[in-house]
Scaffold this motif. Structure first.
Motif, short mmCIF file in Angstrom:
data_model
loop_
_atom_site.label_atom_id
_atom_site.label_comp_id
_atom_site.label_asym_id
_atom_site.label_seq_id
_atom_site.Cartn_x
_atom_site.Cartn_y
_atom_site.Cartn_z
N LEU A 185 26.29 22.40 37.89
CA LEU A 185 25.64 23.33 36.90
C LEU A 185 25.93 23.13 35.71
CD1 LEU A 185 24.12 26.03 36.82
CD2 LEU A 185 26.15 27.48 37.11
N ALA A 186 26.89 22.53 35.26
CA ALA A 186 26.94 22.42 33.51
C ALA A 186 26.03 21.06 33.49
CB ALA A 186 28.51 21.59 33.37
N ARG A 243 13.90 29.08 35.59
CA ARG A 243 12.77 29.80 34.92
C ARG A 243 13.25 30.53 33.60
NH1 ARG A 243 9.88 33.56 39.52
NH2 ARG A 243 8.70 33.65 37.62
N PHE A 244 14.48 30.71 33.55
CA PHE A 244 15.08 31.36 32.32
C PHE A 244 14.75 30.34 31.22
CE2 PHE A 244 18.15 32.64 29.02
CZ PHE A 244 18.31 34.04 29.16
N ALA A 245 15.23 29.01 31.28
CA ALA A 245 14.97 28.08 30.28
C ALA A 245 13.49 27.79 30.09
CB ALA A 245 15.60 26.81 30.86
N GLU A 246 12.79 27.80 31.03
CA GLU A 246 11.29 27.48 30.89
C GLU A 246 10.55 28.41 30.29
OE1 GLU A 246 9.94 26.64 34.86
OE2 GLU A 246 10.72 24.68 35.06
N ASP A 270 26.84 15.03 28.20
CA ASP A 270 26.74 14.45 26.86
C ASP A 270 26.88 15.42 25.77
OD1 ASP A 270 26.79 11.92 27.95
OD2 ASP A 270 24.77 12.30 28.52
N THR A 271 26.21 16.44 25.82
CA THR A 271 26.10 17.23 24.59
C THR A 271 26.55 18.55 24.85
OG1 THR A 271 23.70 17.85 25.25
CG2 THR A 271 24.10 15.91 23.88
N LYS A 300 20.66 19.96 30.65
CA LYS A 300 19.37 19.43 31.08
C LYS A 300 18.13 20.44 30.40
CE LYS A 300 20.09 15.88 34.26
NZ LYS A 300 19.81 15.43 35.75
N LEU A 301 18.68 21.63 30.68
CA LEU A 301 17.69 23.00 30.50
C LEU A 301 17.80 23.36 29.02
CD1 LEU A 301 18.28 24.78 33.88
CD2 LEU A 301 16.17 23.37 33.17
N GLY A 302 18.99 22.67 28.41
CA GLY A 302 18.84 23.24 26.98
C GLY A 302 19.97 24.53 26.58
#
Length: 403
Positions: free
Chosen positions: A31-32, A351-354, A71-72, A37-39
């Motif tokens: 999940l992390a 969906r939250f990220a998008e 990574d970030t 990836k999702l921001g």
């Protein structure tokens, strides 16, 4: 235009005791990776030791696994419970500095006084727990910054001259955070000492007539008052204010309610039954209210509030929360099990990220002038929803009806 906001994820973690906990911890790392990836900008992991429901006795190890897989994204202890008798603060400083090295400077140093009654009893937290926490933070900060062997002589902790061998990757500007649970003092001191203020997921919007409850509106006022008192910019303090909420995205609020209802009620049965059941006093608007009677899941959805429903409804609910509280810069999703398949949680995050995050992060979508040029395009506005509680009660009994 909505003022910018950053988003994160928090895992207590909370998994039902009949599940495969080995798999669950690996899924948390997955999940992390997805969150990065999702921001999402940060991921927090809690510390718990008892009750068979919350499965991370040492969040630093979980974060180390996450650091190797990402990574970030920033990774935070949410929180290390410093008054517990096994938590030697010098060793905490040493562990966290080493973790910060392994994560290449991506660690948020989060501290707290503990919450689970059984944990606090097992590790001998007394009435001086808060004072012990403050002194432990002093120890940690002293040895994270000391360049040479240094002594410490406090009420609870004494050390001859010593130093940690591996310094933190981040310098003096490393982010620290402090969680508040049952009083405003943690938020007062967070502002005074430069820590990020963290709110628990079940802090209600308002405290009502219950002196034991700490509402988000109370916290907002205290952050502003203390910032003015110590000469800090209240907006900058609010920019660091981290509000944790229950969030679930579906096609509608009604659908989200039906999907989470059974698991959420089971979870809050567990949570509000801990110890002597006193945690309900942190939520209720009146001191004599009980879970399953005056305080039901339906009541909590509206009064905490939860962020749930379609993406448009979630946007509207976040905006309304900001209207009630004023600006806060960080919203963190409280991750659960709730008996929902893992893929549904992934879909909710996606969906939250998008569709939700770009409403509060203008840099993630085209400039408004170009959106206005698209023929027939208009920002989607949430439609009025039927009474989700009336729907819920007509299909299934509330906890109060079960008694």
């Amino acid at each position: 235009m909505d003022e910018g906001m950053s988003f994160g994820v928090f895992s207590m973690p909370e998994y039902r005791p009949e599940l495969n906990w080995n798999l669950a911890h690996h899924q948390m790392t997955d999940l992390a990776v997805l969150a990065e990836k999702l921001g999402f900008e940060e991921y927090w992991v809690g510390e718990h030791h008892t009750q068979g429901h919350e499965s991370s006795p040492m969040p630093e190890l979980q974060l180390a696994c996450m650091a190797q897989a990402t990574d970030t994204i920033r990774l935070g202890t949410g929180t290390l419970n410093l008054p517990y008798d096994f938590q030697d603060p010098f060793h905490v400083a040493e562990r966290m500095a080493f973790l910060d090295q392994l994560a290449d400077g991506r660690i948020n140093f989060g501290y707290g006084a503990g919450a689970l009654p059984a944990d606090m009893e097992m590790f001998n937290v007394g009435e001086d727990g808060k004072n012990k926490m403050w002194e432990a933070i002093d120890v940690i900060e002293t040895y994270l910054e000391a360049e040479e062997p240094t002594a410490f002589d406090g009420e609870f902790y004494q050390y001859d001259e010593r130093a940690i061998q591996v310094p933190p990757y981040q310098g003096e500007d490393r982010p620290t955070a402090l969680a508040g649970l049952s009083s405003l003092s943690s938020f007062t001191n967070a502002v005074k000492d430069g820590h990020r203020p963290l709110c628990i997921s079940f802090a209600p919007l308002e405290s009502g007539n219950n002196p034991a409850a700490v509402g988000l509106t109370d916290i907002a006022d205290e952050l502003d008052r203390t910032a003015e008192e110590v000469g800090r910019d209240p907006h900058e303090v609010r920019d660091e204010w981290t509000v944790v909420r229950e969030v679930f995205v579906a096609d509608s609020k009604e659908e989200a309610y039906e999907e989470i209802r059974e698991g959420a009620e089971e979870y809050y049965d567990y949570l509000f039954g801990l110890g002597d059941g006193g945690l309900i006093n942190l939520v209720a608007h009146e001191p004599d209210w009980a879970w399953g009677e005056e305080v039901t899941l339906e009541w909590m959805i509206e009064n905490l509030p939860f962020i749930m429903g379609s993406p448009e409804e979630c946007i509207a609910q976040i905006r309304q929360l900001r209207e009630e509280l004023g600006h806060f810069g960080r919203l963190v999703i409280n991750h659960h099990d709730w008996g929902i398949p893992e893929y549904r949680w992934r879909q909710s995050y996606e969906r939250f990220a998008e569709e939700v995050m770009p409403a509060f992060q203008e840099h993630k979508r085209p400039r408004e002038v170009y959106r206005n040029e698209v023929p027939g395009y208009a920002e989607r506005v949430p439609k009025a929803s039927p009474d989700v509680f009336a729907l819920g009660r007509s299909a299934d009994a509330t906890p109060a009806d079960d008694d």
